[in-house]
Design a protein around this motif. Structure first.
Motif, short mmCIF file in Angstrom:
data_model
loop_
_atom_site.label_atom_id
_atom_site.label_comp_id
_atom_site.label_asym_id
_atom_site.label_seq_id
_atom_site.Cartn_x
_atom_site.Cartn_y
_atom_site.Cartn_z
N THR A 239 0.85 -1.12 0.08
CA THR A 239 -0.04 -0.13 0.02
C THR A 239 0.68 1.25 -0.06
OG1 THR A 239 -1.74 -1.23 1.08
CG2 THR A 239 -1.78 1.32 1.46
N ALA A 240 0.46 2.23 -1.04
CA ALA A 240 1.34 3.42 -1.05
C ALA A 240 0.74 4.35 0.21
CB ALA A 240 1.08 4.31 -2.33
N TYR B 236 4.63 3.53 0.16
CA TYR B 236 5.34 2.28 0.58
C TYR B 236 6.95 2.37 0.77
CZ TYR B 236 4.98 2.49 -4.51
OH TYR B 236 4.87 2.76 -5.85
N ASP C 273 0.86 -0.13 -5.98
CA ASP C 273 0.05 0.02 -4.72
C ASP C 273 -0.98 -1.08 -4.69
OD1 ASP C 273 -1.78 0.87 -2.77
OD2 ASP C 273 -2.05 2.83 -3.84
N GLY D 6 5.80 6.19 -3.97
CA GLY D 6 4.57 6.05 -4.62
C GLY D 6 3.64 7.16 -4.07
#
Ligand code: PMP
Length: 389
Positions: A128-129, A131, A152, A361
């Motif tokens: 999950t961003a 990250y 992501d 990200g």
């Protein structure tokens, strides 16, 4: 160029150079030199001497799945987790790696089906961003046919993947759970718990995931020792991860494992031995220091008026047996000035080096700032930050 000082035989390097008020302050890496002050004060508790004839064999424990694991290191890892209560160890294999970075690569290798190299597509690796910036970099470095970075986790579509769950998260310090349910597909989570220690966050439960990664880099600050460990439930996964390290580096430095074992032992001893001194308690020191630094940073951001930080959260820490605040090892700092679209280059202009949100990200209005540098550098950083308008 001045004449160089002769270096005494065996004299160690000191890492980053000393700073002056005019220096460029480099807080790009999470170099944990903050902890030097603590370890200067522990006397011989964390010292080791290795005679010339020792640690010469490749092998450590030939009956173990991880045949290059020093039994003394295995013992101290389990002892420390039992003391802190941050991770389950019963029923787990302990694997040692050259930093947790090597164990992360070993996990990617072990969890990707070998068939992917031939006919099938490579295994997708997601997180999950925002990250940790090393996840995409390390995953795609050798352009493996086995696995590939897929970005992501929140926008991932597909049912075969490895999800990297970093908690507390690098860069933003949030507590995370896997977002992709492993029941819906063939997903497997790797939990990177490098920062799940009492100096950074309240210990709210004993983690018992299938694969958990830890490192002395963040727990005790001994990044240069290059020792990490994995707690792995499944024997076959543990065997494959061991195979990766066997083919990559034929094991892991025994000298470093012995040193790491002694350091972990000093940490546990300071809480468990009746004669131990209070000032030798690493997590008490770390919590106090981190809380102090976070309050300095919040004051500096308020004085400046152009930065925002994640809200402070707290919880009951089962280790400290009291309510404790979260003190992340990185500040996820946002520049709120309308005309600043790239916070990292704005700060670079003021001689503060940070890592841009884009590398995680995320939005380049954010930067990640290390909170673990030495006092002198940290003090200059907060003073400079407070003066920015
Ligand atoms: N995981 C995370 C989340 C990290 O922040 C780091 C270090 N920056 C590592 C792993 C790597 O640690 P090591 O030094 O043990 O390779």
């Amino acid at each position: 160029r001045q004449q160089e000082e002769p270096v005494a035989a065996g004299a160690p390097s000191t890492g980053k150079p000393a700073v002056t008020p005019e220096s460029v302050i480099n807080l790009d890496h999470g170099d944990p030199t903050m902890f030097e002050e603590f370890w200067r004060g522990t006397g011989s508790a964390a010292e080791i001497v290795i005679p010339g004839w020792q640690t010469m064999s490749y092998f450590s424990d030939v009956g173990n799945v991880c045949w290059f694991l020093e039994p003394g290191f295995d013992h101290e890892v389990r002892r420390l987790h039992r003391l802190v209560g941050n991770a389950a160890v019963d029923g787990y294999h302990v694997l040692v790696g050259t930093g947790s970075t090597q164990l992360f690569m070993a996990a990617l290798y072990a969890l990707s089906p070998p068939a992917a190299a031939g006919a099938g597509a490579p295994m997708s690796v997601v997180s999950t961003a925002p990250y940790y910036s090393s996840y995409p970099a390390v995953t795609d470095f050798l352009q493996s046919g086995l696995f590939r970075w897929a970005g992501d986790a929140n926008s991932f579509k597909g049912d075969a993947y490895i999800e990297l769950v970093c908690s507390p998260n690098n860069p933003d310090g949030t507590i995370r759970e896997a977002v992709l349910s492993s029941e819906s597909g063939n997903g497997i989570a790797v939990h990177d718990l490098a920062y799940y220690w009492p100096q950074y966050t309240p210990i709210t439960k004993r983690a018992d995931h299938d694969i958990m990664l830890f490192t002395v880099s963040k727990s005790t600050g001994h990044a240069g020792t290059r020792i990490g460990w994995a707690l792995v439930k499944d024997r076959d996964v543990a065997k494959k991860m061991t195979k990766f390290i066997e083919l990559n580096t034929i094991g892991v430095s025994k000298d470093s494992q012995l040193r790491a074992a002694k350091v972990l032992r000093a940490v546990s001893d300071a809480y468990e031995l009746p004669e131990a001194r209070e000032e030798h308690r690493l997590f008490d020191y770390g919590r106090r220091k981190m809380a102090e630094r976070w309050s300095m940073l919040r004051e500096a951001a308020a004085a400046s008026g152009i930065f925002s930080l994640p809200d402070e959260t707290s919880g009951h820490c089962n280790f400290a047996k009291e309510t404790a605040s979260t003190n992340p090892a990185f500040a996820w700092l946002r520049c709120d000035r309308e005309d600043v679209e790239d916070c990292a280059s704005f700060l670079r202009g003021h001689k503060i080096l940070t890592r841009s949100g884009s590398q995680f990200g995320a939005d380049p209005r954010y930067v990640r700032v290390s909170m673990l540098d030495r006092d002198d550098a940290y003090d200059i950083f907060v003073r400079r930050l407070a003066s920015l308008k």
